[in-house]
Design a protein around this motif. Structure first.
Motif, PDB file in Angstrom:
ATOM      1  N   ARG A 329       5.901  19.128   9.385  1.00  0.00           N
ATOM      2  CA  ARG A 329       5.660  17.682   9.314  1.00  0.00           C
ATOM      3  C   ARG A 329       5.929  17.159   7.898  1.00  0.00           C
ATOM      4  N   LEU A 330       7.191  17.129   7.514  1.00  0.00           N
ATOM      5  CA  LEU A 330       7.583  16.719   6.169  1.00  0.00           C
ATOM      6  C   LEU A 330       8.538  15.530   6.239  1.00  0.00           C
ATOM      7  N   GLY A 331       8.171  14.443   5.606  1.00  0.00           N
ATOM      8  CA  GLY A 331       9.039  13.280   5.578  1.00  0.00           C
ATOM      9  C   GLY A 331       8.722  12.376   4.400  1.00  0.00           C
ATOM     10  N   THR A 332       9.566  11.382   4.206  1.00  0.00           N
ATOM     11  CA  THR A 332       9.352  10.432   3.114  1.00  0.00           C
ATOM     12  C   THR A 332       9.632   9.006   3.583  1.00  0.00           C
ATOM     13  N   ILE A 333       8.910   8.078   2.984  1.00  0.00           N
ATOM     14  CA  ILE A 333       9.248   6.663   3.032  1.00  0.00           C
ATOM     15  C   ILE A 333       9.785   6.320   1.648  1.00  0.00           C
ATOM     16  N   ALA A 334      10.939   5.652   1.605  1.00  0.00           N
ATOM     17  CA  ALA A 334      11.565   5.306   0.321  1.00  0.00           C
ATOM     18  C   ALA A 334      11.783   3.794   0.247  1.00  0.00           C
ATOM     19  N   LEU A 335      11.276   3.192  -0.819  1.00  0.00           N
ATOM     20  CA  LEU A 335      11.418   1.746  -1.006  1.00  0.00           C
ATOM     21  C   LEU A 335      11.932   1.471  -2.416  1.00  0.00           C
ATOM     22  N   TYR A 336      13.035   0.747  -2.489  1.00  0.00           N
ATOM     23  CA  TYR A 336      13.665   0.398  -3.761  1.00  0.00           C
ATOM     24  C   TYR A 336      12.697  -0.411  -4.625  1.00  0.00           C
ATOM     25  N   GLU A 337      12.765  -0.201  -5.944  1.00  0.00           N
ATOM     26  CA  GLU A 337      11.833  -0.898  -6.846  1.00  0.00           C
ATOM     27  C   GLU A 337      11.948  -2.418  -6.712  1.00  0.00           C
ATOM     28  N   ASP A 338      13.150  -2.926  -6.556  1.00  0.00           N
ATOM     29  CA  ASP A 338      13.380  -4.362  -6.355  1.00  0.00           C
ATOM     30  C   ASP A 338      13.678  -4.568  -4.879  1.00  0.00           C
ATOM     31  N   ASN A 339      12.747  -5.157  -4.134  1.00  0.00           N
ATOM     32  CA  ASN A 339      12.898  -5.173  -2.683  1.00  0.00           C
ATOM     33  C   ASN A 339      12.375  -6.470  -2.063  1.00  0.00           C
ATOM     34  N   VAL A 340      12.887  -6.759  -0.870  1.00  0.00           N
ATOM     35  CA  VAL A 340      12.535  -7.983  -0.173  1.00  0.00           C
ATOM     36  C   VAL A 340      11.090  -7.971   0.321  1.00  0.00           C
ATOM     37  N   PHE A 341      10.534  -6.788   0.549  1.00  0.00           N
ATOM     38  CA  PHE A 341       9.171  -6.698   1.057  1.00  0.00           C
ATOM     39  C   PHE A 341       8.184  -7.259   0.037  1.00  0.00           C
ATOM     40  N   ASP A 342       8.347  -6.871  -1.229  1.00  0.00           N
ATOM     41  CA  ASP A 342       7.476  -7.410  -2.272  1.00  0.00           C
ATOM     42  C   ASP A 342       7.732  -8.898  -2.500  1.00  0.00           C
ATOM     43  N   LYS A 343       8.991  -9.319  -2.377  1.00  0.00           N
ATOM     44  CA  LYS A 343       9.310 -10.734  -2.523  1.00  0.00           C
ATOM     45  C   LYS A 343       8.579 -11.563  -1.460  1.00  0.00           C
ATOM     46  N   LEU A 344       8.629 -11.091  -0.212  1.00  0.00           N
ATOM     47  CA  LEU A 344       7.983 -11.819   0.879  1.00  0.00           C
ATOM     48  C   LEU A 344       6.472 -11.858   0.708  1.00  0.00           C
ATOM     49  N   LEU A 345       5.895 -10.784   0.189  1.00  0.00           N
ATOM     50  CA  LEU A 345       4.450 -10.794  -0.093  1.00  0.00           C
ATOM     51  C   LEU A 345       4.108 -11.880  -1.115  1.00  0.00           C
ATOM     52  N   GLY A 346       4.946 -11.976  -2.138  1.00  0.00           N
ATOM     53  CA  GLY A 346       4.696 -12.962  -3.184  1.00  0.00           C
ATOM     54  C   GLY A 346       4.853 -14.394  -2.717  1.00  0.00           C
ATOM     55  N   GLN A 347       5.635 -14.605  -1.652  1.00  0.00           N
ATOM     56  CA  GLN A 347       5.892 -15.959  -1.149  1.00  0.00           C
ATOM     57  C   GLN A 347       4.934 -16.380  -0.037  1.00  0.00           C
ATOM     58  N   GLN A 348       4.002 -15.514   0.336  1.00  0.00           N
ATOM     59  CA  GLN A 348       3.094 -15.851   1.427  1.00  0.00           C
ATOM     60  C   GLN A 348       2.193 -17.031   1.039  1.00  0.00           C
ATOM     61  N   ASP A 349       1.735 -17.751   2.053  1.00  0.00           N
ATOM     62  CA  ASP A 349       0.843 -18.880   1.783  1.00  0.00           C
ATOM     63  C   ASP A 349      -0.522 -18.366   1.315  1.00  0.00           C
ATOM     64  N   GLU A 350      -1.333 -19.265   0.843  1.00  0.00           N
ATOM     65  CA  GLU A 350      -2.604 -18.872   0.239  1.00  0.00           C
ATOM     66  C   GLU A 350      -3.548 -18.212   1.249  1.00  0.00           C
ATOM     67  N   ASP A 351      -3.475 -18.638   2.505  1.00  0.00           N
ATOM     68  CA  ASP A 351      -4.340 -18.038   3.519  1.00  0.00           C
ATOM     69  C   ASP A 351      -4.029 -16.554   3.696  1.00  0.00           C
ATOM     70  N   LYS A 352      -2.728 -16.216   3.788  1.00  0.00           N
ATOM     71  CA  LYS A 352      -2.344 -14.811   3.947  1.00  0.00           C
ATOM     72  C   LYS A 352      -2.658 -14.004   2.692  1.00  0.00           C
ATOM     73  N   LYS A 353      -2.453 -14.612   1.535  1.00  0.00           N
ATOM     74  CA  LYS A 353      -2.772 -13.915   0.289  1.00  0.00           C
ATOM     75  C   LYS A 353      -4.270 -13.638   0.188  1.00  0.00           C
ATOM     76  N   GLU A 354      -5.058 -14.580   0.648  1.00  0.00           N
ATOM     77  CA  GLU A 354      -6.504 -14.407   0.595  1.00  0.00           C
ATOM     78  C   GLU A 354      -6.939 -13.276   1.534  1.00  0.00           C
ATOM     79  N   ARG A 355      -6.305 -13.185   2.708  1.00  0.00           N
ATOM     80  CA  ARG A 355      -6.626 -12.098   3.631  1.00  0.00           C
ATOM     81  C   ARG A 355      -6.273 -10.742   3.026  1.00  0.00           C
TER      82      ARG A 355
END
Length: 537
Positions: A329-355
């Motif tokens: 059971r050996l595997g990896t998740i790999a995410l680039y340092e500059d990525n859309v996932f972090d960008k989308l987190l930063g753009q979330q509305d205040e309600d989602k950020k608060e959650r």
């Protein structure tokens, strides 16, 4: 016989309604009964567990384990009890261990792998060897929980070599060591939901055919996504530009792909990747791509979307198939340092950020700034148990040894050997079917997808193909294989492939079995041809 007939009727009733892997278990039971009643041995080509293992890195692992136990006993030795390894001077002691045990299995490989860390990576000798020693002993929680520091560095090199055509990108990937690709996918799904990046009813795209769980998970009540399918060409396994254009819809938030596919085990051509990249960048730049590249090592010069669309892609890789290590059971998740996932987190509305702030409050006073990769780690332990997160350290050491083994194998001896096994078996299968095999440099040959209806049309025309559709069902072939020859295969339709296709794993049986499977499938089809010809007289 009564129970046998009941089993058969049950299988016919559930075909197309349950996962092909659940159906496979029923077929195995039927084939077992057939085997006991006749002379056939069971041939299960339904599941892709390879029948080879990578021996050298395992030998190195177990030999290094002896050194680690010696280190533990050096600290505290009381009969069956030992202490915890110590860092200071451990490199010199390991050098002495190698000198005294040159004939131990895997020692030559082990020396090359350790030297890679010292001479190529520039690791501090004591720090490097101590991490491996303490890790293989498994006496501490993984720290960092995401992945051990030196292990991450060498596994990163391996992923760049195998998935990113050995060309370093501008930035690096952050890795999370996980229990195989399936665990990685589950963690990603859960974190996308937990962070409100995907919500119930959202629209996602899936490139099909694809590994069945990726078809099933989106429809679970917990997710209930609206699914758009991008269908590969049944003959080439590639995607037309028209299919790719479906993701130009910005309402599609995520794309799931297995590349090379499962089945038909074909990698996307560079021209297809180029088209996909253009569509994403021009029409859907915030698309989240989740790519499972487990079969990438079976294609020469493989290009993962991690390399071509690193900003949009989170990569999932498992060591299981290439190294024969499904049980580890050996595997990896790999995410680039500059990525859309972090960008989308930063753009979330205040309600989602608060959650999110409430969810991760125990981890940081600025929890809203926690990167997505670290949120996946925390979510894998329901956040509250984040301090116990991470793949066990002995597993991480074995993972590092597999990666290092591939990195020091400059002649690609292992890669050439493993890939030749799969291609040889596919050729034997097609010889048994009486067909010529077209060479395809994008074919991983880990699976074969054989379309019965396409064969019928090509060899006997549309009239016979219509007869086949009107008088038989795909399950009839699978049942006949199990009942009469104790052969277990899967239907391709369960992977959203062609309805009349069958999937054959080329990894888990001896070579001669594939000739036999091909011959028996061919004989069944010829029997149907004879029945058809009788109706025309």
């Amino acid at each position: 016989m009564g129970n046998y007939n009941i089993q058969r009727r049950e299988i016919e009733a559930i075909y197309g309604k349950v996962s092909p892997f659940e159906l496979k278990n029923r077929l195995i039971s039927l084939a077992e009964e057939s085997k006991e009643a006749g002379i056939h041995s069971l041939l299960d080509a339904g599941r892709g567990n390879p029948n080879w293992i990578s021996a050298a890195p395992r030998e190195a692992f177990f030999t290094f384990g002896h050194f680690a136990v010696e280190e533990s006993r050096r600290v505290w030795n009381d009969n069956d009890l030992a202490g915890m390894p110590k860092r200071d001077g451990i490199a010199a002691r390991f050098l002495n261990f190698m000198r005294k045990n040159k004939s131990e299995p895997g020692m030559e490989t082990l020396e090359k792998m350790i030297n890679y860390g010292i001479t190529i990576k520039g690791f501090d000798e004591d720090e490097w060897i101590y991490e491996l020693t303490d890790g293989i002993i498994g006496d501490n929680y993984p720290q960092p929980g995401r992945i051990l520091r030196h292990v991450e560095s060498v596994v990163h090199d391996y992923l760049i070599q195998e998935l990113c055509y050995n060309e370093p990108l501008e930035r690096k990937f952050n890795l999370f060591a996980v229990e195989g690709a399936t665990a990685g996918m589950c963690y990603i799904f859960d974190s996308l939901i937990a962070n409100n990046m995907l919500s119930k009813g959202d629209k996602i795209a899936i490139m099909v055919p694809i590994f069945t769980p990726y078809l099933e998970i989106p429809h679970l009540p917990r997710y209930d996504f609206e699914v758009v399918e991008l269908m590969a060409n049944e003959v080439t396994g590639q995607y037309s530009y028209e299919e790719l254009k479906k993701i130009s819809d910005p309402g599609i938030k995520a794309l799931f792909i297995v590349n090379p596919s499962n089945p038909p085990s074909i990698a996307m051509r560079p021209v297809i990747v180029k088209g996909l990249k253009e569509i994403v960048e021009k029409s859907n730049p915030d698309l989240m791509i989740i790519s499972d590249d487990v079969y990438g090592t079976f294609v020469e010069n493989f290009h993962s979307l991690m390399a071509d669309l690193p900003y949009n892609t989170i990569g999932v890789y498992s060591f299981s198939k290439y190294f024969g290590v499904t049980g580890w059971r050996l595997g990896t998740i790999a995410l680039y340092e500059d990525n859309v996932f972090d960008k989308l987190l930063g753009q979330q509305d205040e309600d989602k950020k608060e959650r999110a702030k409430r969810r991760y409050a125990a981890l940081s006073t600025e929890s809203e700034k926690i990167p997505f990769i670290d949120r996946i780690v925390a979510d894998s332990r329901q956040v509250a148990l984040n301090h116990t997160a991470g793949l066990s350290t002995p597993q991480q050491v074995q993972m590092a040894f597999f990666a290092l083994f591939a990195l020091v194998d400059k002649r690609n001896r292992y890669k050439d050997l493993v890939n030749s096994i799969c291609h040889r078996r596919k050729k034997l299968l097609f010889n048994g079917l009486g067909l010529e095999l077209d060479e395809n440099s994008f074919d991983a040959s880990y699976y074969a997808q054989f379309d019965l209806l396409e064969w019928a049309e090509q060899n006997y025309g549309g009239e016979f193909a219509d007869y086949l559709k009107d008088n038989y069902k795909p399950i009839d072939v699978l049942l006949k294989l199990a009942e009469e020859s104790s052969i277990v295969l899967l239907g391709g339709s369960g992977f959203h492939g062609p309805k009349w296709s069958i999937r054959i794993s080329l990894a888990n049986l001896d070579d001669e079995s594939y000739s036999q499977i091909g011959e028996i499938i061919h004989s069944i089809l010829e029997e149907y041809v004879a029945n058809w010809e009788n109706t025309r007289e």
